[in-house]
Design a protein around this motif. Structure first.
Motif, PDB file in Angstrom:
ATOM      1  N   VAL A 291      18.510 153.159 -46.566  1.00 28.02           N
ATOM      2  CA  VAL A 291      19.750 153.138 -47.505  1.00 28.02           C
ATOM      3  C   VAL A 291      20.838 153.282 -46.464  1.00 28.02           C
ATOM      4  CG1 VAL A 291      20.769 154.431 -49.404  1.00 28.02           C
ATOM      5  CG2 VAL A 291      18.528 154.002 -49.303  1.00 28.02           C
ATOM      6  N   ILE A 292      21.877 152.445 -46.577  1.00 29.67           N
ATOM      7  CA  ILE A 292      23.111 152.391 -45.854  1.00 29.67           C
ATOM      8  C   ILE A 292      24.294 153.518 -46.520  1.00 29.67           C
ATOM      9  CG2 ILE A 292      24.963 151.367 -44.802  1.00 29.67           C
ATOM     10  CD1 ILE A 292      23.363 148.917 -44.605  1.00 29.67           C
ATOM     11  N   ASP A 293      24.371 153.209 -48.061  1.00 34.44           N
ATOM     12  CA  ASP A 293      25.400 154.003 -48.668  1.00 34.44           C
ATOM     13  C   ASP A 293      24.673 154.071 -50.165  1.00 34.44           C
ATOM     14  OD1 ASP A 293      27.628 155.332 -49.287  1.00 34.44           O
ATOM     15  OD2 ASP A 293      28.941 153.515 -49.310  1.00 34.44           O
ATOM     16  N   GLN A 294      25.561 155.053 -51.087  1.00 39.87           N
ATOM     17  CA  GLN A 294      24.927 155.282 -52.450  1.00 39.87           C
ATOM     18  C   GLN A 294      26.356 154.928 -53.018  1.00 39.87           C
ATOM     19  OE1 GLN A 294      23.311 159.158 -51.332  1.00 39.87           O
ATOM     20  NE2 GLN A 294      24.072 159.370 -53.351  1.00 39.87           N
ATOM     21  N   SER A 295      26.704 154.530 -54.203  1.00 43.44           N
ATOM     22  CA  SER A 295      27.668 154.231 -54.987  1.00 43.44           C
ATOM     23  C   SER A 295      28.572 155.566 -55.461  1.00 43.44           C
ATOM     24  CB  SER A 295      27.427 153.355 -56.081  1.00 43.44           C
ATOM     25  OG  SER A 295      26.803 153.970 -57.045  1.00 43.44           O
ATOM     26  N   LEU A 310      22.386 151.502 -54.636  1.00 51.63           N
ATOM     27  CA  LEU A 310      22.116 151.766 -53.296  1.00 51.63           C
ATOM     28  C   LEU A 310      22.411 150.510 -52.142  1.00 51.63           C
ATOM     29  CD1 LEU A 310      19.062 154.057 -53.575  1.00 51.63           C
ATOM     30  CD2 LEU A 310      21.361 154.753 -53.627  1.00 51.63           C
ATOM     31  N   THR A 311      23.327 150.725 -51.444  1.00 51.34           N
ATOM     32  CA  THR A 311      23.301 149.641 -50.555  1.00 51.34           C
ATOM     33  C   THR A 311      22.286 149.830 -49.244  1.00 51.34           C
ATOM     34  OG1 THR A 311      25.737 149.630 -50.727  1.00 51.34           O
ATOM     35  CG2 THR A 311      24.719 148.451 -48.748  1.00 51.34           C
ATOM     36  N   VAL A 312      21.280 148.718 -49.165  1.00 46.87           N
ATOM     37  CA  VAL A 312      20.130 148.978 -48.437  1.00 46.87           C
ATOM     38  C   VAL A 312      20.297 147.872 -47.325  1.00 46.87           C
ATOM     39  CG1 VAL A 312      17.557 148.724 -48.288  1.00 46.87           C
ATOM     40  CG2 VAL A 312      18.855 149.566 -50.319  1.00 46.87           C
ATOM     41  N   SER A 313      19.637 148.087 -46.248  1.00 47.87           N
ATOM     42  CA  SER A 313      19.904 147.449 -44.794  1.00 47.87           C
ATOM     43  C   SER A 313      18.695 146.264 -44.992  1.00 47.87           C
ATOM     44  CB  SER A 313      19.590 148.270 -43.762  1.00 47.87           C
ATOM     45  OG  SER A 313      19.638 147.435 -42.512  1.00 47.87           O
ATOM     46  N   VAL A 314      19.003 145.002 -44.502  1.00 52.64           N
ATOM     47  CA  VAL A 314      17.801 144.068 -44.595  1.00 52.64           C
ATOM     48  C   VAL A 314      17.678 143.745 -43.084  1.00 52.64           C
ATOM     49  CG1 VAL A 314      18.323 143.282 -46.761  1.00 52.64           C
ATOM     50  CG2 VAL A 314      19.511 142.390 -44.982  1.00 52.64           C
ATOM     51  N   GLY A 315      18.108 144.692 -41.943  1.00 52.98           N
ATOM     52  CA  GLY A 315      18.211 144.295 -40.837  1.00 52.98           C
ATOM     53  C   GLY A 315      19.195 143.589 -40.356  1.00 52.98           C
ATOM     54  N   LYS A 316      19.146 142.899 -39.217  1.00 49.83           N
ATOM     55  CA  LYS A 316      20.058 141.882 -38.657  1.00 49.83           C
ATOM     56  C   LYS A 316      20.057 140.535 -39.348  1.00 49.83           C
ATOM     57  CE  LYS A 316      20.035 144.690 -34.252  1.00 49.83           C
ATOM     58  NZ  LYS A 316      19.645 144.278 -32.619  1.00 49.83           N
TER      59      LYS A 316
END
Length: 478
Positions: A291-295, A310-316
């Protein structure tokens, strides 16, 4: 203009323009804090100092006023409050004036002692007239000065806070320069209020819930700044739009789930009674599914059931493996690097690919891989070589077992037959090997086995020592 921004109204009002002009000259403005309790004392002092009647009590220049406003913004003591209440005292004294719309009684001229009393002569009447005209001109002059001060305040509010960054075309009054006016959201549901603010361009918004028995649940009962204010920096993180809403019974604090695995974060939020939405985003700094960030930050409260994004990383990000077969090692590395992939080199012998060329990649061409992951390059060492073994080394002359042994050594095997009389013990046995045992061959080269087969028409061979022994040995040629 500053007074109107603080109070949403002009400092003087009246039924006619004459009464308003009279108030400008004779009356002091009502302190802004009496209309807006949120006005800081220091800012009120600056505003009132700019509206004083005596020029020597006002700011001597626009730069002085701008400097005092900057001192207020940075939390320093302003010059307007250093006069020890002088401005306030003068303001109180000027309130004792005739009622609006009336003219002050003309001052009586002192009659000289040597002149008789009685009706004034025409000469005396003419001497009074210029005095009244002079007083009118004084009022007009003061009004003009006041208008100049107001114009200076307008200029400062438009350009003064951002010196040197104004529009070159002079169109400073346009709201297209990034300023936003605060909309009225009082009485709305907090979600509707937040949505309206965002639609109007405001991004920095905080919502606080308070227990209010007289306000319906989730309704906004206060906002700061107040509606109608024009903000020069509407999205300053240090000065967000603050909404105060009535607190319901189900309002809880948002859990902190940043830097957690998405599944773990989702489980925590669902357990707290919130709904969860996932928004995927590529990231160089966060691993996949983190999780990168929450609203809504964990410092705030929301009613249960609120949707948390929730902003979630999918990697690169994923890329397709490019084709590198047949390329040199250096060219293959460049091809992978263009796609953001790393390489690992493995080697093996090959008859089909020259030395130092790529045989294949793992994962193969067209497969998907995460950007930044490692792709193995299998590189050719060229063909390998080996010696043809003898039947003594192999330990058997059985045709099937010899063929299997040679294939395991990396040779290709081909059988040719030689007819033998029926009953010959060398039927299905290897009679000879070509090339001769001991010969060096590239692995993958062909080795020929001469195998005996039974044939009723075959002549009987003459006895020989090797046949009598039932074992044929082919020695290498020196």
């Amino acid at each position: 203009m500053l007074y109107e921004m603080l109070t949403a109204g002009p400092p003087f009002t009246g039924d006619t323009p004459v009464s308003i002009a009279y108030k400008h000259v004779q009356e002091a403005p009502t302190p802004p804090s009496q209309f807006n309790g949120d006005v800081p004392p220091a800012l009120e002092a600056i505003c009132l100092r700019g509206l004083t009647k005596q020029p020597e009590d006002r700011y001597s220049s626009a730069d002085d006023l701008r400097g005092d406003l900057r001192r207020f913004r940075t939390g320093q003591q302003v010059l307007a409050t250093q006069s020890g209440g002088e401005v306030e005292a003068k303001t109180v004294q000027t309130r004792v004036t005739p009622s609006p719309g009336t003219r002050p009684a003309p001052q009586r001229m002192n009659t000289p002692a040597n002149q008789p009393s009685g009706p004034p002569t025409r000469k005396n009447e003419r001497s009074v007239t210029p005095t009244s005209s002079d007083k009118t001109r004084v009022w007009a002059t003061l009004l003009a000065v006041l208008l100049i001060v107001v114009a200076g305040l307008v200029y400062l509010l438009v350009n003064g806070f951002n010196s040197g960054t104004g529009n070159s075309d002079g169109s400073s009054g346009s709201i297209s320069d990034g300023r936003l006016r605060v909309p009225a959201v009082l009485g709305l549901n907090w979600e509707e209020a937040e949505q309206e603010l965002r639609e109007n361009g405001f991004e920095e918004i905080t919502i606080e819930f308070q227990e209010r028995l007289d306000i319906p649940e989730n309704q906004v009962f206060q906002q700061d700044p107040r509606p109608g204010l024009l903000l020069a920096e509407p999205n300053d993180p240090d000065n967000p739009i603050r909404l105060f809403a009535s607190k319901g019974l189900t309002v809880v604090r948002i859990p902190a789930v940043q830097r957690m695995e998405f599944l773990e974060a989702e489980e925590i939020l669902l357990a707290a009674g919130f709904s969860v939405e996932r928004l995927d985003e590529q990231s160089e700094d966060y691993a996949r599914d983190i999780v990168i960030d929450q609203s809504v930050p964990s410092t705030e409260e929301r009613p249960q059931g609120t949707l948390i994004t929730l902003t979630v990383s999918v990697g690169k990000g994923e890329v397709q493996i490019p084709s590198v077969e047949g390329q040199s090692i250096s060219d293959a590395r460049v091809t992978l690097a263009r796609e953001g992939l790393l390489e690992e080199v493995l080697t093996e012998n090959s008859l089909d690919f020259p030395k130092d060329t790529v045989i294949r990649s793992e994962p193969g061409f067209g497969s998907s891989a995460e950007r930044g992951s490692v792709v193995r390059l299998v590189v050719s060492l060229g063909p390998a070589s080996g010696q043809v073994p003898s039947l003594q080394i192999l330990g058997t002359t059985d045709a099937i077992q010899v063929e299997i042994a040679l294939e395991n050594l990396g040779f290709a095997v081909k059988q040719v037959t030689q007819s033998l009389p029926l009953g010959d013990p060398q039927i299905n046995q290897v009679l000879s090997i070509e090339p001769a045992p001991g010969t060096a061959l590239l692995l993958g080269s062909e080795v020929i086995l001469v195998v005996g087969i039974g044939d009723p028409d075959a002549p009987s061979p003459s006895p020989s020592p090797s046949i009598q022994q039932g074992f044929v040995t082919v020695e290498p040629n020196n």
